[in-house]
Scaffold this active site. Structure first.
Site, PDB file in Angstrom:
ATOM      1  N   SER A   1      94.931  27.397  56.071  1.00  0.00           N
ATOM      2  CA  SER A   1      94.374  28.145  57.196  1.00  0.00           C
ATOM      3  C   SER A   1      93.908  27.170  58.266  1.00  0.00           C
ATOM      4  CB  SER A   1      93.186  28.976  56.690  1.00  0.00           C
ATOM      5  OG  SER A   1      92.565  29.618  57.760  1.00  0.00           O
TER       6      SER A   1
ATOM      7  N   GLY B   1      94.544  32.227  55.922  1.00  0.00           N
ATOM      8  CA  GLY B   1      94.587  31.826  54.520  1.00  0.00           C
ATOM      9  C   GLY B   1      94.621  33.032  53.593  1.00  0.00           C
TER      10      GLY B   1
ATOM     11  N   THR C   1     105.993  39.095  65.874  1.00  0.00           N
ATOM     12  CA  THR C   1     106.195  38.115  66.948  1.00  0.00           C
ATOM     13  C   THR C   1     105.289  36.900  66.737  1.00  0.00           C
ATOM     14  OG1 THR C   1     106.789  39.894  68.436  1.00  0.00           O
ATOM     15  CG2 THR C   1     106.094  37.823  69.463  1.00  0.00           C
TER      16      THR C   1
ATOM     17  N   CYS D   1      82.459  34.557  53.749  1.00  0.00           N
ATOM     18  CA  CYS D   1      83.017  35.899  53.611  1.00  0.00           C
ATOM     19  C   CYS D   1      82.099  36.769  52.758  1.00  0.00           C
ATOM     20  CB  CYS D   1      84.397  35.830  52.954  1.00  0.00           C
ATOM     21  SG  CYS D   1      85.383  34.505  53.593  1.00  0.00           S
TER      22      CYS D   1
ATOM     23  N   ASN E   1      85.521  26.349  47.840  1.00  0.00           N
ATOM     24  CA  ASN E   1      84.864  26.484  49.134  1.00  0.00           C
ATOM     25  C   ASN E   1      83.350  26.371  49.062  1.00  0.00           C
ATOM     26  OD1 ASN E   1      85.863  28.965  47.803  1.00  0.00           O
ATOM     27  ND2 ASN E   1      84.440  29.992  49.163  1.00  0.00           N
TER      28      ASN E   1
ATOM     29  N   GLN F   1      90.613  24.875  51.720  1.00  0.00           N
ATOM     30  CA  GLN F   1      89.508  23.930  51.953  1.00  0.00           C
ATOM     31  C   GLN F   1      89.966  22.474  51.916  1.00  0.00           C
ATOM     32  OE1 GLN F   1      86.297  24.450  52.779  1.00  0.00           O
ATOM     33  NE2 GLN F   1      86.486  26.667  52.771  1.00  0.00           N
TER      34      GLN F   1
ATOM     35  N   HIS G   1      91.858  27.275  60.854  1.00  0.00           N
ATOM     36  CA  HIS G   1      90.484  27.138  61.358  1.00  0.00           C
ATOM     37  C   HIS G   1      89.584  26.306  60.442  1.00  0.00           C
ATOM     38  CE1 HIS G   1      88.070  30.251  59.054  1.00  0.00           C
ATOM     39  NE2 HIS G   1      89.286  30.655  58.745  1.00  0.00           N
TER      40      HIS G   1
HETATM   41  N1  PLP Z   1      90.584  30.466  50.516  1.00  0.00           N
HETATM   42  C1  PLP Z   1      89.510  29.672  50.604  1.00  0.00           C
HETATM   43  C2  PLP Z   1      89.265  28.649  49.545  1.00  0.00           C
HETATM   44  C3  PLP Z   1      88.634  29.785  51.686  1.00  0.00           C
HETATM   45  O1  PLP Z   1      87.570  28.989  51.773  1.00  0.00           O
HETATM   46  C4  PLP Z   1      88.896  30.774  52.671  1.00  0.00           C
HETATM   47  C5  PLP Z   1      87.953  30.983  53.785  1.00  0.00           C
HETATM   48  O2  PLP Z   1      86.757  30.799  53.641  1.00  0.00           O
HETATM   49  C6  PLP Z   1      90.054  31.558  52.539  1.00  0.00           C
HETATM   50  C7  PLP Z   1      90.875  31.378  51.449  1.00  0.00           C
HETATM   51  C8  PLP Z   1      90.406  32.577  53.550  1.00  0.00           C
HETATM   52  O3  PLP Z   1      90.923  31.951  54.716  1.00  0.00           O
HETATM   53  P1  PLP Z   1      90.984  32.735  56.107  1.00  0.00           P
HETATM   54  O4  PLP Z   1      89.600  32.737  56.661  1.00  0.00           O
HETATM   55  O5  PLP Z   1      91.917  31.944  56.960  1.00  0.00           O
HETATM   56  O6  PLP Z   1      91.506  34.081  55.823  1.00  0.00           O
END
Ligand code: PLP
Length: 368
Positions: A193, A69, A231, A318, A145, A173, A195
């Site tokens: 994203s 993401g 790749t 993060c 998030n 999210q 995951h």
């Molecule tokens: N944007 C939002 C709103 C998110 O919650 C997150 C991850 O917590 C990201 C971007 C970043 O995604 P990624 O972990 O795939 O880099």
């Protein structure tokens, strides 16, 4: 262990896991090669792209695979900066957007940060005020998030369209948790994203509406229509498409289940007379439960919950090394007595009523 941090990451969907195995063992051919050994991988990528496009109402040539993401967000903001105009975003974006904006500001570009109300919803009047003849990109997250609030996406897209600016949304999210049709909503660019919707880590995508003239984001080979070299991660691309399809097939059932789990947890806290406020808006990502408990410290709550085997977070994952009150909690003006005691419990499709009761009992025990 009770896992309740699904906004940070999710457990891999078992169908997705099964589907990726063959690309890590037997079918390891480089999808860009023209010999027959690569045919299976090539077709798998094509099918995944078609399936993902269908899940969000896009066309397959509008889907570009990325590594996450964060990369998709960087691509959108840097593309906006490349248009040589101004960018508008919200004050509660994820750092993938905020720090991309900071980076383009350092290069001399102008970015406006529009505030939100106490529910975390962007102020549309202030958004309109920030627009001028030079506005080229408006980027507002689909859902936050930390507090789950869902933005008025259709309205923002309409505002952007009316002034000739592109509209990007960080839907990391939201994808797989709420229904999204990019064409119907008028979205020009969207980040996702895997995951966050039970796909693997290290894979994501960006939707870029047909007709938008984009430069390549990563230079090298001709993968992804020559716009994003490298790749292809076939196993993860395939798994991402299956996880998304499975989540979308269960979207309504998951929503009902998660809203009922949220209610169950909060009513137990209420019965125990825990003094807390719930953050975010009524219209939110199901299962995203941000609460601020009076006279507590989020960091202490997190560690004591951890000792009881419960995984939650304080702010965004993060940002977990930064123990200060998060920018989102500050922006929505959570009262001082409560702000420091903020935790985010994010429930997912695998959580059960028993787990929710355990979390509630653990919080009550710690707070009391
Ligand atoms: N944007 C939002 C709103 C998110 O919650 C997150 C991850 O917590 C990201 C971007 C970043 O995604 P990624 O972990 O795939 O880099």
């Amino acid at each position: 262990m009770v896992y309740a941090d699904n906004a940070a990451t999710t457990k891999l969907d078992s169908d997705a896991f099964e589907a990726m195995k063959i690309f890590l063992t037997e079918e390891y051919g480089n999808a860009s090669q023209s010999y027959s050994f690569s045919t299976f991988s090539k077709k798998a990528i094509k099918d995944a792209r078609t399936s993902i496009a269908k899940c969000i109402g896009a066309d397959e040539e509008e889907i570009f695979f990325t590594s996450c993401g964060t990369e998709s967000d960087n691509w959108a903001i840097k593309m906006g900066a490349g248009l040589d105009g101004e960018i508008i975003t919200s004050s509660i974006e994820h750092h993938a957007i905020l720090n991309s904006c900071k980076a383009v500001e350092k290069e001399g570009h102008t970015v406006h940060y529009v505030p939100v109300n106490q529910d975390g919803i962007i102020d549309l009047k202030k958004l309109e005020k920030a627009i001028n003849g030079n506005t080229k990109l408006i980027s507002v997250m689909f859902a936050n998030n930390e507090i789950g609030s869902i933005q008025p996406i259709r309205e923002i897209a309409e505002i952007a369209r009316s002034v000739g600016a592109y509209f990007h949304t960080d839907a990391v999210q939201a994808i797989g948790h709420v229904k999204i049709d990019v064409h119907k909503l008028g979205i020009d660019l969207l980040s996702a994203s895997a995951h966050k919707f039970n796909g693997p880590k290290g894979i994501g995508f960006i939707y870029i509406k047909k007709g938008i003239d984009i430069n390549s984001f990563i230079d090298g080979g001709l993968q992804e229509l020559g716009k994003r070299a490298g790749t292809e991660n076939v196993a993860s691309i395939v798994a991402m498409s299956i996880a998304l399809k499975n989540n979308i097939a269960q979207i309504e059932a998951n929503k009902l289940k998660l809203l009922s789990l949220e209610k169950r947890l909060l009513s137990r806290l209420d019965e125990a007379e825990i003094d807390y406020v719930r953050n975010g808006s009524e219209n939110h990502i199901p299962g995203n439960l941000s609460i601020s408990i009076a006279d507590s410290e989020g960091e202490v709550l997190l560690h004591r919950l951890d000792l009881k085997g419960v995984c939650v977070s304080t702010g965004s994952a993060c940002d977990s090394v930064n123990t200060q009150i998060s920018h989102v909690i500050k922006e929505i003006c959570v009262p001082e007595r409560y702000a420091e005691g903020t935790i985010r419990i994010s429930l997912g499709k695998y959580n059960t009523e028993q787990e929710v009761d355990y979390i509630a009992d653990a919080i009550i025990d710690i707070v009391k």
